[in-house]
Design a protein around this motif. Structure first.
Motif, PDB file in Angstrom:
ATOM      1  N   LEU A  49     133.614-106.916  37.607  1.00 29.16           N
ATOM      2  CA  LEU A  49     134.066-107.367  36.290  1.00 29.16           C
ATOM      3  C   LEU A  49     135.584-107.251  36.160  1.00 29.16           C
ATOM      4  O   LEU A  49     136.225-108.119  35.568  1.00 29.16           O
ATOM      5  CB  LEU A  49     133.371-106.568  35.185  1.00 29.16           C
ATOM      6  N   ILE A  50     136.141-106.191  36.738  1.00 23.55           N
ATOM      7  CA  ILE A  50     137.607-106.061  36.754  1.00 23.55           C
ATOM      8  C   ILE A  50     138.206-107.240  37.517  1.00 23.55           C
ATOM      9  O   ILE A  50     139.170-107.865  37.071  1.00 23.55           O
ATOM     10  CB  ILE A  50     138.042-104.722  37.397  1.00 23.55           C
ATOM     11  N   GLY A  51     137.595-107.560  38.660  1.00 27.98           N
ATOM     12  CA  GLY A  51     138.062-108.691  39.463  1.00 27.98           C
ATOM     13  C   GLY A  51     137.962-110.015  38.718  1.00 27.98           C
ATOM     14  O   GLY A  51     138.861-110.855  38.798  1.00 27.98           O
ATOM     15  N   ALA A  52     136.875-110.203  37.960  1.00 32.88           N
ATOM     16  CA  ALA A  52     136.724-111.428  37.168  1.00 32.88           C
ATOM     17  C   ALA A  52     137.850-111.536  36.151  1.00 32.88           C
ATOM     18  O   ALA A  52     138.439-112.608  35.974  1.00 32.88           O
ATOM     19  CB  ALA A  52     135.367-111.429  36.460  1.00 32.88           C
ATOM     20  N   GLY A  53     138.155-110.412  35.504  1.00 29.42           N
ATOM     21  CA  GLY A  53     139.255-110.407  34.537  1.00 29.42           C
ATOM     22  C   GLY A  53     140.582-110.734  35.193  1.00 29.42           C
ATOM     23  O   GLY A  53     141.392-111.479  34.633  1.00 29.42           O
ATOM     24  N   LEU A  54     140.803-110.197  36.380  1.00 25.97           N
ATOM     25  CA  LEU A  54     142.050-110.471  37.105  1.00 25.97           C
ATOM     26  C   LEU A  54     142.163-111.946  37.478  1.00 25.97           C
ATOM     27  O   LEU A  54     143.250-112.528  37.396  1.00 25.97           O
ATOM     28  CB  LEU A  54     142.147-109.601  38.361  1.00 25.97           C
ATOM     29  N   LEU A  55     141.050-112.549  37.886  1.00 30.52           N
ATOM     30  CA  LEU A  55     141.076-113.978  38.238  1.00 30.52           C
ATOM     31  C   LEU A  55     141.514-114.824  37.052  1.00 30.52           C
ATOM     32  O   LEU A  55     142.381-115.692  37.180  1.00 30.52           O
ATOM     33  CB  LEU A  55     139.698-114.434  38.716  1.00 30.52           C
TER      34      LEU A  55
END
Length: 169
Positions: A49-55
Motif C-alpha cells: 500500500l505504501i508502494g501504491a501511494g508512492l506510484l
C-alpha cells in the motif's frame, strides 16, 4: 481538479499505510508483542500500500502511474484482507494454527526475513492473541483496515470511471 489527481490524495494513502507500518514496529519493539508469520505477511501487504501511494505520488495525472497505483493498491489490500481473515480464523481455531509455519516462505531470491529481520522475522505464534482493543484482536483490526482500503479504492475507481465518462461526453 479531481482529488485522485492530487499528490495529497496519494500521499494520504502512502502516509496512512506508513503509519500502520510504524505502529506495527512500535507494537513489536516498544510493547514487546511478537509478530507471527501471518503478521509478517500482513506487514508486506501494508508495504504494498505504501508502494501504491508512492506510484501515484510520482505523477497522479499520468494515467499509467495512476492505474498501476490502483492495481498495486487492489492487490495489496485484497491480499492483506485475505491474510487477515485467515489469521482471524487461526486465532479462533488454535488446532488449525498448528499448520502455521514459523518461518515465512519467501522466494529464495528474496529472503526478506534474512535481509531485514527487524521487520520480517516472525517470533510469535499465529494463534496467540497478545493485544486487543474494543474487543478486537490485531488481525481483526487488520480486517477492518484492509476492508477500508478496499472500500476507499472502490469509491476512487467509481469516480475515475465517472470522470472518464464525463470527459468523453
Amino acid at each position: 481538479m479531481a482529488f485522485r489527481y492530487t499528490r495529497f490524495a496519494w500521499a494520504l494513502l502512502m502516509l496512512t499505510a506508513l503509519g500502520l507500518e510504524l505502529a506495527a514496529v512500535a507494537f513489536q519493539y516498544l510493547l514487546g508483542l511478537d509478530p507471527c508469520v501471518m503478521c509478517v505477511y500482513e506487514r508486506l501487504a501494508v508495504i504494498g500500500l505504501i508502494g501504491a501511494g508512492l506510484l501515484g505520488l510520482i505523477n497522479p495525472r499520468q494515467s499509467f502511474l495512476r492505474i498501476l497505483g490502483y492495481l498495486v493498491w487492489a492487490v495489496s489490500a485484497g491480499w492483506g484482507l485475505a491474510l487477515a481473515l485467515e489469521h482471524v480464523y487461526l486465532q479462533r481455531n488454535p488446532e488449525a494454527a498448528m499448520g502455521c509455519s514459523f518461518l515465512p516462505e519467501f522466494p529464495d531470491w528474496m529472503p526478506l526475513h534474512e535481509w531485514i529481520p527487524t521487520l520480517f522475522l516472525p517470533t510469535g505464534y499465529c494463534d496467540d492473541i497478545q493485544w486487543q482493543w474494543l474487543s478486537l484482536s490485531m488481525p481483526e483490526w487488520m480486517v477492518v483496515v484492509f476492508g477500508t482500503y478496499l472500500v476507499v479504492l472502490g469509491i476512487v475507481l467509481v469516480t475515475e470511471v465517472r470522470g472518464l465518462r464525463g470527459s468523453a461526453a
